[in-house]
Scaffold this motif. Structure first.
Motif, PDB file in Angstrom:
ATOM      1  N   ASP A 331       0.583  -1.153   0.217  1.00 29.21           N
ATOM      2  CA  ASP A 331       0.186   0.093   0.471  1.00 29.21           C
ATOM      3  C   ASP A 331       0.891   1.423  -0.218  1.00 29.21           C
ATOM      4  O   ASP A 331       2.140   1.160  -0.473  1.00 29.21           O
ATOM      5  N   ASP A 332       0.238   2.080   0.116  1.00 31.09           N
ATOM      6  CA  ASP A 332       0.826   3.519  -0.147  1.00 31.09           C
ATOM      7  C   ASP A 332       1.931   3.762   1.301  1.00 31.09           C
ATOM      8  O   ASP A 332       3.028   4.617   1.572  1.00 31.09           O
ATOM      9  N   LEU A 333       1.669   2.866   2.620  1.00 33.14           N
ATOM     10  CA  LEU A 333       2.412   3.569   3.175  1.00 33.14           C
ATOM     11  C   LEU A 333       3.550   2.066   3.456  1.00 33.14           C
ATOM     12  O   LEU A 333       4.509   1.960   4.525  1.00 33.14           O
ATOM     13  N   GLY A 334       4.036   1.469   2.668  1.00 29.97           N
ATOM     14  CA  GLY A 334       4.540   0.242   2.142  1.00 29.97           C
ATOM     15  C   GLY A 334       4.147  -0.796   3.131  1.00 29.97           C
ATOM     16  O   GLY A 334       5.419  -1.784   3.157  1.00 29.97           O
ATOM     17  N   GLY A 335       3.160  -0.893   3.365  1.00 27.80           N
ATOM     18  CA  GLY A 335       2.544  -1.840   4.095  1.00 27.80           C
ATOM     19  C   GLY A 335       2.114  -3.269   3.214  1.00 27.80           C
ATOM     20  O   GLY A 335       1.317  -3.185   2.377  1.00 27.80           O
TER      21      GLY A 335
END
Length: 420
Positions: A331-335
């Motif tokens: 995802d955009d947060l790197g998750g």
């Protein structure tokens, strides 16, 4: 006199749906269930149903159609793709002069055929007895009381009460044995915690490829087949981690739409392993056109067993059937959100191993991670206080499976993702 007829191998399927899309999907799944039960499908009776007939479910006109086709095809069992009440089942058998079963009974029969371990057999028997308990009364009318008065009473009530009492005793014995199994599993979980082993469970819709992926990750050689409910017994093996982590992978029973409540209750001891896992690998048959509904069904059952708070990684399996390259999506947060692979060919399996290591690395760096003990107060840590780690937040249950992104379902805002 009414006695339930014997069954054979030729079956007539009755699928009464509420929408065209649900009907097609449901009928295809019913055919697979019948094949898994080693039945020969001789014909299908379909149609829509706006109102349920309380006595026969299908109504007199549809029952007459079923009776005519049953006689023409000479079938010995009629399978309804709906849940029938005991009264409806009895009335249909009287009219059709053959054995009538519903979807729940069919699934229970498949489980009874596939159970191999002692625990699995106990769980299936308990589920069958719970289901049978609602179908004892007036199932055999020649046992009922025919007359009143001294010396003229029939043996009916006595026989039925005896059946209830014997069934109740057996259920009590089975529950006590399964409680012992649950205590043994709790001991095993504490042993894994002392050994600092991370627990990963495979979950997913039946026939999504969980056992094939389990074999690819652990080289266990467990039974895997292209059929519904090929695996019932939970199997745990250590898997190789590129970072050298001690990871125990567990293969669990597959889920299905309208999974009988008796099965969920009976398999609760086994499914507790899922609720206590550090992370779930949610395996999805990416080649299925019905994958979005299957994801929702699995998440619904996970919520029912208390596993909806466990972090998930979506595993898009069978990409070899849709010509998609293996990839890892964040995802955009790197998750980490999903991994696309083919368990059958092995493409992308190594990406999943690395992704698991990255997931646990991130969980160790995240101060908000919670332990199994915090997630479930009943889960005890060892004397030294060692507990297993949890990871990142669970993706939404309404998520839609997409090759490139993980998006929120209808009514929600889309969440962007990137692949690497």
């Amino acid at each position: 006199m009414f006695e339930r007829p014997d069954t054979g191998s030729r079956a007539l399927l009755v699928a009464l749906g509420t929408s065209e899309r649900d009907y097609d999907e449901s009928l295809a799944e019913l055919r697979e269930l019948a094949a898994s039960a080693c039945l020969e499908v001789a014909g299908v009776v379909g149609g829509g149903r706006n109102r349920i007939d309380p006595s026969t479910y299908a109504g007199s006109g549809k029952v007459a159609e079923i009776a005519a086709l049953r006689s023409e095809l000479d079938v010995s069992i009629v399978i309804f793709n709906n849940e029938l009440s005991p009264v409806q089942e009895r009335n249909l058998e009287r009219t059709l002069c053959c054995r009538v079963v519903d979807r729940t009974t069919l699934i229970l029969d498949i489980f009874a055929q596939r159970a191999r371990s002692h625990e699995g057999k106990l769980q299936v028997e308990l589920a069958q007895l719970d289901h049978l308990a609602t179908r004892l009364v007036r199932g055999w009318t020649h046992l009922e009381r025919q007359k009143g008065g001294i010396g003229l009473r029939g043996p009916g009530e006595t026989q039925l009460e005896t059946d209830r009492r014997l069934l109740g005793k057996r259920v009590k014995v089975l529950k006590e044995k399964l409680q012992k199994v649950e205590r043994q599993r709790a001991t095993q979980r504490r042993s894994r915690a002392r050994g600092a082993a991370l627990s990963v469970s495979l979950v997913g819709y039946t026939n999504a490829g969980k056992s094939t992926l389990f074999n690819a990750l652990t080289h266990a050689g467990t039974y895997a087949a292209d059929q519904l409910f090929a695996t019932l017994d939970t199997t745990s093996r250590r898997m190789f981690s590129p970072a050298g982590r001690n990871i125990v992978l567990s293969d669990t029973v597959g889920f299905i739409r309208d999974l009988p409540h008796e099965l969920v209750a009976a398999f609760r001891a086994t499914l507790t392993e899922t609720a206590q896992a550090d992370v779930l690998l949610h395996v999805v048959d990416f080649a299925s056109n019905d994958r979005e509904r299957q994801v929702r069904e699995v998440n619904r059952v996970l919520a029912e067993i208390g596993a909806d708070t466990v972090p998930q990684i979506l595993v898009c399996n069978k990409i070899d059937q849709v010509s998609i390259d293996p990839k890892v999506v964040h995802d955009d947060l790197g998750g980490l959100t999903s991994v696309s692979l083919s368990a059958l060919t092995g493409a992308g399996v190594d990406l999943l191993r690395v992704a698991l290591d990255d997931f646990f690395d991130r969980a160790e760096r995240d101060p908000a991670f919670e332990s199994d003990e915090e997630r479930d107060p009943a889960f005890g840590s060892d004397e030294e206080g060692d507990v297993s780690m949890s990871g990142l937040p669970l993706p939404p249950a309404s998520a839609i499976v997409d090759a490139e992104t993980w998006t929120i379902g209808p009514g929600g805002a889309a969440t962007g993702a990137r692949s690497r």
